[in-house]
Scaffold this active site. Structure first.
Site, mmCIF file in Angstrom:
data_model
loop_
_atom_site.group_PDB
_atom_site.id
_atom_site.type_symbol
_atom_site.label_atom_id
_atom_site.label_comp_id
_atom_site.label_asym_id
_atom_site.label_seq_id
_atom_site.Cartn_x
_atom_site.Cartn_y
_atom_site.Cartn_z
ATOM 1 N N HIS A 199 -4.636 -1.936 -4.485
ATOM 2 C CA HIS A 199 -3.705 -2.716 -3.382
ATOM 3 C C HIS A 199 -3.441 -3.964 -3.546
ATOM 4 C CE1 HIS A 199 -5.071 1.295 -1.511
ATOM 5 N NE2 HIS A 199 -3.877 1.094 -0.755
ATOM 6 N N ARG A 306 1.216 0.412 6.514
ATOM 7 C CA ARG A 306 -0.475 0.662 6.191
ATOM 8 C C ARG A 306 -0.952 -0.167 7.356
ATOM 9 N NH1 ARG A 306 1.611 0.201 0.318
ATOM 10 N NH2 ARG A 306 0.613 1.814 -0.661
ATOM 11 N N GLU A 441 -2.481 13.503 -0.916
ATOM 12 C CA GLU A 441 -2.709 12.721 -1.899
ATOM 13 C C GLU A 441 -4.075 13.161 -2.537
ATOM 14 O OE1 GLU A 441 -3.132 8.657 -0.246
ATOM 15 O OE2 GLU A 441 -3.793 9.348 1.562
ATOM 16 N N ASP A 465 -2.969 7.537 -5.051
ATOM 17 C CA ASP A 465 -4.276 8.570 -4.930
ATOM 18 C C ASP A 465 -4.218 9.937 -5.337
ATOM 19 O OD1 ASP A 465 -6.103 6.723 -3.449
ATOM 20 O OD2 ASP A 465 -4.890 6.877 -1.917
ATOM 21 N N ARG A 475 -8.157 4.207 -9.763
ATOM 22 C CA ARG A 475 -6.999 3.488 -9.812
ATOM 23 C C ARG A 475 -6.978 2.024 -9.826
ATOM 24 N NH1 ARG A 475 -4.538 4.584 -3.454
ATOM 25 N NH2 ARG A 475 -3.545 2.635 -3.723
HETATM 26 C C1 PEP Z 1 -0.997 6.320 -2.022
HETATM 27 O O1 PEP Z 1 -1.972 6.757 -2.263
HETATM 28 O O2 PEP Z 1 -0.001 6.587 -2.966
HETATM 29 C C2 PEP Z 1 -0.638 5.605 -0.914
HETATM 30 C C3 PEP Z 1 0.726 5.244 -0.762
HETATM 31 O O3 PEP Z 1 -1.573 5.051 0.044
HETATM 32 P P1 PEP Z 1 -2.362 3.876 -0.631
HETATM 33 O O4 PEP Z 1 -1.728 3.090 -1.607
HETATM 34 O O5 PEP Z 1 -2.468 3.045 0.534
HETATM 35 O O6 PEP Z 1 -3.660 4.607 -0.770
HETATM 36 MG MG MG Z 2 -3.362 6.523 -0.797
#
Ligand code: PEP
Ligand code: MG
Length: 588
Positions: A199, A306, A441, A465, A475
């Site tokens: 993130h 988000r 996800e 995810d 990740r």
């Molecule tokens: C994802 O997991 O691809 C997603 C868009 O949500 P986040 O990145 O906020 O986990």
């Molecule tokens: Mg996600």
């Protein structure tokens, strides 16, 4: 690391996470525990040791006051008040006297004494079952690190503590740190850990700040004040660039600027393939103030909001009214397009101090996202009510994160119905036809997409995810970032399965993970049948250019060939060749 012959230039290669080039002085942001030196001192050194301690306390106090003021200016005094508690620690006479007594009686250096006594305080406080006192532990730890860094003569630590434009170099930056970065002062950042879909990286793209992660031990080789060049296109960090390097980069930047200018021209054009198939291109945002970027980059509304970022960097939770105000603003500013508000996705790498949650060994597999919301119905309901109320102010859709199967969706749906009933009886209006979708996800949701598709109104695939959970690759862990493969055959099969289930039930499928903003991979997604792509606002123009440069028929052919290929590198190669042959100038 690489050195240019006969010069002081050093190069480090990491993972490029946010495009752009920036030059400026380094500011090292220390986050890790310092090594605490131990030294015996002579009695004659006591006055000097005490004076060092006093200066470090004064310097720390100055830093805290400066940060408090900056945060007050940036996000308001309520959040800045967290520093009051920090200031109390540097003024705590009991703690200070105990440190002085320890130095005098044991004749050892003040860093060692201060660290030892502060650690003892923290240990005793953390053993008391009181959330307020546990919070004080965090304050004491934070302030201890600052005082020790000042004793050791190291640079200050806050990501918001520097008034001149600079490039941040850090072992790590949390998403909360990144959310606080001042765009006009932070020219770029590079971290030792992290990956493309952390993130922190996502925030960098949203803020439009060139960024590199996964630089391993870069902080060992860079000092505050070093002259840096950061190449966020190729993931290269250059320390003390030579005049030759600077010239090369000037030419490279001109090339890139030209591409950006051409992208400007298509900003208001239609997002459709060359054979006329409409592809909705929307933006991902974390905070309402990104809505300017959404518009500026020509996105069709918001494909992923988000909301958890409203819960970070603060001591108390936002109540229903505060949430409603935020959602209403985004709904109004998204018009005439829609906004997809995602309910809270707290957990994983997004830690909200205001929630005071227990630490988990495997946070990405823990009480994250919808699991947290279902475990905390009061918090969930205040968010659902706020979203419902905002739905009267624009075209609002809503989705749940990390749904693993139908039962979870139904559980959330039951709480949503309760909220609707409450609002009806309170006479508070909302959109009775609010569309509700789910993020796909978790692999189990993809595998059960046919069941979900019968009850939800849309799918949005969270590839960030989905990839981590399918291939079992954390990740945010740079050590295994090379194993994180968006083109893994298993990912393609899952996406295909989701699209087929959606189509069979007459609903649409979007992708809001970072794969959607990758111009090399976007054609593959279109070929697999994706209807909507949602990405960081700054990436929207290049994705639009990619969409306009391909025909859906060719994309379908690419998808077919990719589904027959055996390995992720074969599939990636197909995608790279496809992109290069159609919009080479956009491929880094
Ligand atoms: C994802 O997991 O691809 C997603 C868009 O949500 P986040 O990145 O906020 O986990
Ligand atoms: Mg996600």
């Amino acid at each position: 690391m690489g050195d240019a012959v006969g010069s002081r230039e050093k190069r480090f290669e990491g993972i490029a996470v946010a495009p752009g080039i920036a030059r400026g002085p380094a500011v090292i942001h220390w986050v890790d525990e310092e090594e605490i030196p131990y030294r015996k001192i002579e009695a004659s050194e006591l006055p000097e040791e005490i004076a060092r301690f006093e200066s470090a306390l004064i310097a720390t106090r100055g830093e805290l006051l400066e940060m408090q003021q900056k945060i007050a200016e940036a996000i308001g005094t309520t959040d800045a008040s967290i520093f009051d508690a920090h200031l109390l620690v540097v003024e705590d006479r009991t703690l200070i006297d105990e440190v002085l007594r320890s130095v005098e009686s044991d004749l050892h250096n003040v860093e060692f004494a201060f660290h030892k006594i502060a650690a003892r305080y923290c240990k005793s406080l953390s053993e008391i079952d009181d959330p307020y006192l546990r919070e004080r532990v965090v304050d004491i730890e934070d302030v201890t690190r600052r005082v020790i860094r000042n004793l050791l003569g190291k640079a200050s630590t806050g990501v918001h503590a520097h008034a001149e434009p600079h490039i941040i170099i850090s072992h790590n930056l949390t998403p909360s740190d990144t959310a606080l970065l001042n765009r006009s002062l932070v020219l770029g950042f590079a971290t030792e850990v992290g990956s493309k879909t952390s993130h922190t990286a996502i925030m960098a793209r949203s803020l439009g700040i060139p960024a590199i992660v996964g630089l391993h031990d870069a902080t060992d080789h860079i000092a505050t004040g070093d002259s840096l060049l950061i190449d966020g296109y190729r993931g290269i960090l250059i320390v003390d660039p030579t005049p030759q390097t600077l010239r090369e980069y000037e030419a490279y930047e001109e090339e890139k600027d030209l591409v950006e200018e051409r992208l400007e021209l298509i900003r208001d054009t239609f997002s459709a393939t060359s054979d006329g198939i409409r592809i909705t291109l929307s933006a991902n945002i974390e905070l309402p103030d990104e809505m300017g970027d959404v518009k500026e980059n020509g996105a069709e509304g918001v494909g992923l909001y988000r909301t958890e970022f409203l819960f970070l960097n603060r001591e108390t939770l936002p109540d229903e009214d505060e949430q409603f105000e935020n959602y209403r603003i985004v709904a109004e500013k998204s018009a005439p397009h829609s906004v997809i508000i995602r309910t809270l996705d707290i957990g994983g790498d997004k830690v909200a101090a205001s929630l005071d949650l227990p630490k988990e060994d495997n946070p990405f597999l823990g009480c994250r996202a919808i699991r947290f919301s279902l475990e905390h119905p009061a918090i969930f309901k205040s968010q659902l009510r706020a979203i419902l109320r905002a739905s009267k102010h624009g075209h609002v859709r809503m989705m749940y994160p990390m749904i693993s199967g139908l039962a979870e969706f139904r559980q959330a749906g039951a709480i949503l119905e309760e909220c609707k009933a409450e609002l009806r009886s309170e006479g508070k209006p909302f959109d009775e036809k609010l569309e509700v979708g789910v993020m796909i996800e978790v692999p189990s949701a993809a595998l059960a997409a046919d069941l979900l598709a019968k009850e939800v109104q849309f799918f949005s695939i969270g590839t960030n995810d989905l990839i981590q959970y399918t291939i079992a690759v954390d990740r945010v862990n740079e050590r295994i970032a090379h194993l994180y493969k968006p083109t893994h055959p298993a990912i393609l099969r899952l996406i295909k399965m989701v699209v087929e289930a959606a189509r069979a039930n007459g609903i649409w499928t979007g992708v809001c993970g970072e794969m959607a903003g990758d111009i090399v991979l976007a054609p593959l997604l279109l070929g697999l049948g994706i209807d909507e792509l949602s990405t960081s606002p700054t990436l929207v123009p290049r994705v639009k250019k990619a969409v306009q440069s391909v025909s859906l028929v060719d994309c379908q052919d690419l998808a077919e060939k990719s589904l027959q290929a055996n390995t992720s590198s074969d599939i990636l190669q197909l995608c790279v060749d496809f992109a290069r042959s159609r919009y080479d100038e956009l491929v880094s």
